[in-house]
Write a protein that holds these residues in place. Structure first.
Motif, mmCIF file in Angstrom:
data_model
loop_
_atom_site.group_PDB
_atom_site.id
_atom_site.type_symbol
_atom_site.label_atom_id
_atom_site.label_comp_id
_atom_site.label_asym_id
_atom_site.label_seq_id
_atom_site.Cartn_x
_atom_site.Cartn_y
_atom_site.Cartn_z
ATOM 1 N N TRP A 40 -22.517 -35.575 14.580
ATOM 2 C CA TRP A 40 -22.744 -36.929 14.067
ATOM 3 C C TRP A 40 -24.252 -37.162 13.980
ATOM 4 N N THR A 41 -24.809 -36.738 12.849
ATOM 5 C CA THR A 41 -26.249 -36.877 12.642
ATOM 6 C C THR A 41 -26.511 -37.567 11.312
ATOM 7 N N THR A 42 -27.764 -37.768 11.004
ATOM 8 C CA THR A 42 -28.152 -38.470 9.782
ATOM 9 C C THR A 42 -27.631 -37.776 8.538
ATOM 10 N N MET A 74 -25.371 -35.611 18.351
ATOM 11 C CA MET A 74 -25.432 -36.999 17.884
ATOM 12 C C MET A 74 -26.886 -37.451 17.866
ATOM 13 N N ASP A 75 -27.223 -38.230 16.818
ATOM 14 C CA ASP A 75 -28.523 -38.879 16.791
ATOM 15 C C ASP A 75 -28.306 -40.371 16.603
ATOM 16 N N THR A 76 -29.368 -41.094 16.330
ATOM 17 C CA THR A 76 -29.249 -42.551 16.248
ATOM 18 C C THR A 76 -28.364 -43.002 15.097
ATOM 19 N N ALA A 77 -28.326 -42.235 14.005
ATOM 20 C CA ALA A 77 -27.463 -42.614 12.879
ATOM 21 C C ALA A 77 -25.996 -42.542 13.281
ATOM 22 N N GLY A 78 -25.614 -41.444 13.946
ATOM 23 C CA GLY A 78 -24.241 -41.341 14.411
ATOM 24 C C GLY A 78 -23.906 -42.396 15.445
#
Length: 395
Positions: A40-42, A74-78
């Motif tokens: 779940w990334t950008t 996961m990053d902030t977008a996810g």
């Protein structure tokens, strides 16, 4: 080669497909369960954005259970996409449970949730009324005075302890630096001190003779000039001139070195900036200001003698004879005792302001101005305190 590339590309595509974000949804007994997996990334959340929005439209359950245990990355977008789902159901009063999240996922979800739920600014707020602004300005000045006092005590204490050219060592005093500063601050200031003091002494004598002539007490102009110059004006005028001349120079020198990071360079090579920069200047001021005060007293008395001779026909010999009666040693020492304290104040304030200079020329100009203004203000306050102290002990 082309076949191999297609085969490699096909393998890479398949590998990437295995890590795409997925959502598995199930409902059982009033509980809507969502199991998330993949990356779940950008770059990948756009693949599940539509599906997540469809889930947000569902209703008819009391609990939303989220399983994050199979999320690989996961990053902030996810985190934002998942938090958007949580926020949508929180507004409907649905109970939210989250399980299986990693430490990184917990931090990201918490940070994103705080940022999303932060209330926006309520528009432009007008300035407070004049009373609040005045109180705020007073409070800021009080805190600035506290910071300046602590910095001054730090510099003064380190200077009194010793030169400390090397950090942690109280030795290595550099006489050459002290004598060089004495030459610049003391000998170089003699012409302006003599000129200004002679003019002030002549003005005091002329005004005193003009007023006392109405009462036929012209001879008492000697008492006026002698006591006023030796007790107050001699040392005070000298200190003010030194504050404007040498105090500003100290602030400009230390401030320019601070701008060019030379002060930091001294720390890097193991030298104490206070010992190298402040100590010689402070010692030179403490020695030079009493000497300049003596010279200023003689110059002011000389100006007073000339003015009394021209305006009241008081011969220099008569002036000196009357001066012996009007003053004593206490009158002379009352002014000289103030000189070292005023010198320490001027040097300390100038050094503090120099150490506070930032990286711009505007900052240097502001602190040089502040150094002169503060030094003159504190010197005058100190002179008043000495006057009250002398009156209390009848000195």
């Amino acid at each position: 080669m082309l076949t191999i590339r297609k085969r490699d590309a096909s393998g890479t595509t398949a590998k990437e497909a295995d890590h795409q974000p997925r959502v598995v949804v199930g409902e059982d007994g009033g509980v809507l369960g969502c199991a998330f997996s993949g990356t779940w990334t950008t770059r990948t959340v756009a693949l599940v954005d539509a599906e997540m929005r469809k889930i947000e439209q569902r209703s008819g359950f009391q609990t939303l259970a989220l399983d994050l245990s199979h999320i690989e990355k996961m990053d902030t977008a996810g985190a934002w996409v998942i938090d958007r789902l949580v926020s949508a159901f929180e507004k409907q009063g649905v109970k939210i449970t989250i399980q299986g999240q990693s430490e990184v996922a917990s931090i990201l979800l918490g940070a994103v949730g705080d940022a999303v739920r932060r209330e926006p600014d309520s528009g432009i707020v007008g300035p407070p009324n004049i009373v609040i602004r005045a109180l705020e300005a007073v409070g800021r000045r009080v805190y600035e005075m506290r910071d300046d006092f602590l910095a001054a005590m730090n510099i003064l204490g380190a200077t009194i302890r010793g030169a400390q050219m090397k950090l942690g060592r109280g030795h290595a005093v550099n006489p050459a630096a002290i004598f060089n500063q004495m030459d610049r601050m003391g000998v170089g200031a003699i012409p302006v001190v003599v000129l200004m003091s002679a003019i002030v002494g002549a003005i005091v004598a002329q005004q005193g003779a003009y007023q006392l002539s109405y009462f036929g007490a012209d001879i008492f102009v000697v008492d006026l000039v002698g006591v006023l110059i030796l007790r107050e004006l001699g040392v005070l005028m000298t200190a003010i001139m030194i504050a404007g001349r040498s105090g500003s120079a100290i602030t400009a020198e230390i401030g320019s070195m601070k701008m060019r990071e030379e002060v930091d360079a001294l720390k890097v090579i193991g030298l104490n900036p206070i010992g190298v920069l402040v100590f010689p200047r402070l010692v030179a001021l403490v020695i030079a200001l009493p000497c300049l005060t003596i010279i200023a007293n003689f110059a002011a008395l000389g100006g007073g003698i000339a003015a009394a001779w021209l305006y009241s026909d008081i011969a220099p010999a008569a002036f000196i004879d009357r001066l012996r009666v009007a003053i004593d040693l206490s009158t002379i020492f009352a002014g000289l005792i103030k000189a070292p304290f005023m010198a320490m104040i001027i040097g300390t304030i100038a050094s503090v302001e120099g150490m506070k200079v930032g990286g711009s020329a505007e900052s240097l100009g502001q602190h040089v101005t502040a150094s002169v203004v503060k030094s003159i203000f504190v010197v005058i306050i100190l002179d008043g305190l000495f006057a009250m102290f002398y009156a209390a002990i009848e000195f």
